[in-house]
Motif scaffolding. Structure first.
Motif, PDB file in Angstrom:
ATOM      1  N   CYS A   1      59.358  25.050  37.476  1.00 54.73           N
ATOM      2  CA  CYS A   1      59.130  26.708  37.329  1.00 54.73           C
ATOM      3  C   CYS A   1      57.567  26.888  36.725  1.00 54.73           C
ATOM      4  N   PHE A   2      56.816  25.846  36.083  1.00 54.76           N
ATOM      5  CA  PHE A   2      55.820  26.269  35.682  1.00 54.76           C
ATOM      6  C   PHE A   2      54.880  26.362  36.595  1.00 54.76           C
ATOM      7  N   VAL A   3      54.841  25.890  37.774  1.00 55.07           N
ATOM      8  CA  VAL A   3      53.894  25.599  38.555  1.00 55.07           C
ATOM      9  C   VAL A   3      53.924  27.271  39.570  1.00 55.07           C
ATOM     10  N   ALA A   4      55.171  27.626  39.623  1.00 55.13           N
ATOM     11  CA  ALA A   4      55.246  28.881  40.326  1.00 55.13           C
ATOM     12  C   ALA A   4      54.994  29.914  39.290  1.00 55.13           C
ATOM     13  N   SER A   5      55.202  29.968  38.094  1.00 58.26           N
ATOM     14  CA  SER A   5      54.751  30.687  36.919  1.00 58.26           C
ATOM     15  C   SER A   5      53.177  30.745  36.987  1.00 58.26           C
ATOM     16  N   LEU A   6      52.627  29.804  36.873  1.00 57.12           N
ATOM     17  CA  LEU A   6      51.107  29.694  36.962  1.00 57.12           C
ATOM     18  C   LEU A   6      50.451  30.164  38.136  1.00 57.12           C
ATOM     19  N   SER A   7      51.028  30.025  39.292  1.00 56.66           N
ATOM     20  CA  SER A   7      50.568  30.523  40.562  1.00 56.66           C
ATOM     21  C   SER A   7      50.324  31.943  40.524  1.00 56.66           C
ATOM     22  N   ALA A   8      51.257  32.662  39.857  1.00 59.75           N
ATOM     23  CA  ALA A   8      51.390  34.204  39.869  1.00 59.75           C
ATOM     24  C   ALA A   8      50.025  34.866  39.459  1.00 59.75           C
ATOM     25  N   PRO A   9      49.551  34.599  38.203  1.00 59.46           N
ATOM     26  CA  PRO A   9      48.405  35.029  37.692  1.00 59.46           C
ATOM     27  C   PRO A   9      47.095  34.519  38.386  1.00 59.46           C
ATOM     28  N   LEU A  10      47.091  33.336  38.748  1.00 59.22           N
ATOM     29  CA  LEU A  10      45.849  32.744  39.445  1.00 59.22           C
ATOM     30  C   LEU A  10      45.768  33.134  40.882  1.00 59.22           C
ATOM     31  N   LEU A  11      47.105  33.467  41.391  1.00 57.53           N
ATOM     32  CA  LEU A  11      46.734  34.110  42.965  1.00 57.53           C
ATOM     33  C   LEU A  11      46.569  35.435  42.854  1.00 57.53           C
TER      34      LEU A  11
ATOM     35  N   THR B   1      44.626  37.005  40.610  1.00 63.73           N
ATOM     36  CA  THR B   1      43.323  36.883  40.371  1.00 63.73           C
ATOM     37  C   THR B   1      42.076  36.572  41.671  1.00 63.73           C
ATOM     38  N   LEU B   2      42.783  35.419  42.310  1.00 61.17           N
ATOM     39  CA  LEU B   2      42.048  34.950  43.366  1.00 61.17           C
ATOM     40  C   LEU B   2      41.814  35.873  44.574  1.00 61.17           C
ATOM     41  N   PHE B   3      42.902  36.581  44.889  1.00 60.48           N
ATOM     42  CA  PHE B   3      43.113  37.540  45.959  1.00 60.48           C
ATOM     43  C   PHE B   3      42.399  38.780  45.630  1.00 60.48           C
ATOM     44  N   PHE B   4      42.582  39.512  44.350  1.00 56.42           N
ATOM     45  CA  PHE B   4      42.289  40.636  43.935  1.00 56.42           C
ATOM     46  C   PHE B   4      40.481  40.406  43.928  1.00 56.42           C
ATOM     47  N   MET B   5      40.194  39.624  43.083  1.00 56.18           N
ATOM     48  CA  MET B   5      38.448  39.436  42.950  1.00 56.18           C
ATOM     49  C   MET B   5      38.006  38.913  44.286  1.00 56.18           C
ATOM     50  N   GLY B   6      38.692  37.868  45.138  1.00 51.46           N
ATOM     51  CA  GLY B   6      38.182  37.465  46.460  1.00 51.46           C
ATOM     52  C   GLY B   6      38.000  38.658  47.407  1.00 51.46           C
ATOM     53  N   TYR B   7      39.102  39.707  47.363  1.00 48.34           N
ATOM     54  CA  TYR B   7      38.516  40.807  48.270  1.00 48.34           C
ATOM     55  C   TYR B   7      37.646  41.650  47.781  1.00 48.34           C
ATOM     56  N   ILE B   8      37.267  41.913  46.484  1.00 42.22           N
ATOM     57  CA  ILE B   8      36.246  42.756  45.797  1.00 42.22           C
ATOM     58  C   ILE B   8      35.199  41.945  46.592  1.00 42.22           C
ATOM     59  N   VAL B   9      34.900  40.654  46.412  1.00 38.55           N
ATOM     60  CA  VAL B   9      33.727  39.945  46.798  1.00 38.55           C
ATOM     61  C   VAL B   9      33.256  40.177  48.226  1.00 38.55           C
ATOM     62  N   LEU B  10      34.500  39.961  48.966  1.00 38.53           N
ATOM     63  CA  LEU B  10      34.323  40.076  50.525  1.00 38.53           C
ATOM     64  C   LEU B  10      34.127  41.382  51.219  1.00 38.53           C
ATOM     65  N   VAL B  11      34.459  42.370  50.312  1.00 37.54           N
ATOM     66  CA  VAL B  11      34.262  43.887  50.818  1.00 37.54           C
ATOM     67  C   VAL B  11      33.467  44.766  50.075  1.00 37.54           C
ATOM     68  N   PHE B  12      33.373  44.590  48.670  1.00 40.83           N
ATOM     69  CA  PHE B  12      32.814  45.566  47.661  1.00 40.83           C
ATOM     70  C   PHE B  12      31.768  45.005  47.100  1.00 40.83           C
ATOM     71  N   TYR B  13      31.278  43.736  47.110  1.00 41.66           N
ATOM     72  CA  TYR B  13      30.364  42.963  46.472  1.00 41.66           C
ATOM     73  C   TYR B  13      28.776  43.642  46.707  1.00 41.66           C
ATOM     74  N   HIS B  14      28.442  44.261  47.715  1.00 42.43           N
ATOM     75  CA  HIS B  14      27.111  44.917  47.695  1.00 42.43           C
ATOM     76  C   HIS B  14      27.216  46.251  47.531  1.00 42.43           C
TER      77      HIS B  14
ATOM     78  N   LEU C   1      50.522  40.046  49.411  1.00 49.26           N
ATOM     79  CA  LEU C   1      50.357  38.564  49.947  1.00 49.26           C
ATOM     80  C   LEU C   1      50.524  37.775  48.727  1.00 49.26           C
ATOM     81  N   MET C   2      50.076  37.988  47.589  1.00 48.82           N
ATOM     82  CA  MET C   2      50.212  37.177  46.251  1.00 48.82           C
ATOM     83  C   MET C   2      51.599  36.902  46.020  1.00 48.82           C
TER      84      MET C   2
END
Length: 206
Positions: free
Chosen positions: A124-134, A136-149, A105-106
């Motif tokens: 190019c800068f926006v696309a390059s910056l969006s890769a690490p940010l997205l 982190t957002l998707f990976f950590m977001g899913y951890i919080v959503l599913v595994f947080y407890h 998805l990222m």
């Protein structure tokens, strides 16, 4: 007469994609793509993904994201990643979605971000910056959503002294996320911009 240019572009695109896939695999094999930092990896595998989005398009960046996700899931199976290997014991299905699905998805979203930006300017800068940010957002977001407890994540929450899920993500990723963002945005912008100029000259050559 019209089929030859299309075939030429197709071969060029496939060659570029194959090179980016090879770079991503080699980066992982030599340890440059993923550097262990505590329970997480500091990952620079988003650089080829951003370059794929810039030079080829969303489908290429999604494929490269899928490769990133596949090697990440293999790390979970082999026990190379403390966090994902532990979460694998909690839920194999959700860990697969976390490692593979979120990276797929990222990659797609990075390509969409760059394509949207080209309507205004080829940034190019926006696309390059969006890769690490997205990533982190998707990976950590899913951890919080599913595994947080889960017991494992709650032990990290306690160790970090986080008062809520957002603070947990900030404290866990912290400097690591900043380094990823700087390295990936600089490298992706420089390499992606240079390749755009080269391919532009090749496409314009008669």
């Amino acid at each position: 007469m019209n089929t030859q240019p299309k075939q030429k572009i197709s071969v060029q695109t496939l060659t570029q994609l194959a090179i980016l896939v090879a770079i991503e695999v080699v980066m992982k094999l030599i340890g440059l793509g993923s550097v262990p930092v505590g329970p997480l990896y500091m990952s620079f595998l988003t650089v080829p993904i951003a370059i794929g989005a810039i030079v080829i398009g969303p489908m290429a960046s999604m494929l490269l994201g899928g490769i990133f996700g596949f090697v990440s899931f293999m790390d979970a199976i082999k026990g190379a990643s403390i966090m994902t290997s532990t979460l694998l014991g909690v839920s194999a299905v959700h860990t697969f979605i976390l490692c593979f699905g979120m990276r797929l998805l990222m990659g797609l979203c990075v390509g969409i971000v760059y394509r949207a930006m080209t309507k205004a300017c080829k940034n190019c800068f926006v696309a390059s910056l969006s890769a690490p940010l997205l990533n982190t957002l998707f990976f950590m977001g899913y951890i919080v959503l599913v595994f947080y407890h889960t017991d494992y994540v709650q032990s990290l929450v306690l160790a970090k002294g986080a008062s809520n899920p957002l603070m947990f993500v900030v404290l866990l990723t912290g400097v690591q996320g900043l380094v990823e963002a700087v390295v990936c945005s600089v490298a992706g912008t420089a390499i992606g911009g240079a390749l755009l100029k080269v391919t532009g000259r090749m496409n314009g050559h008669r």
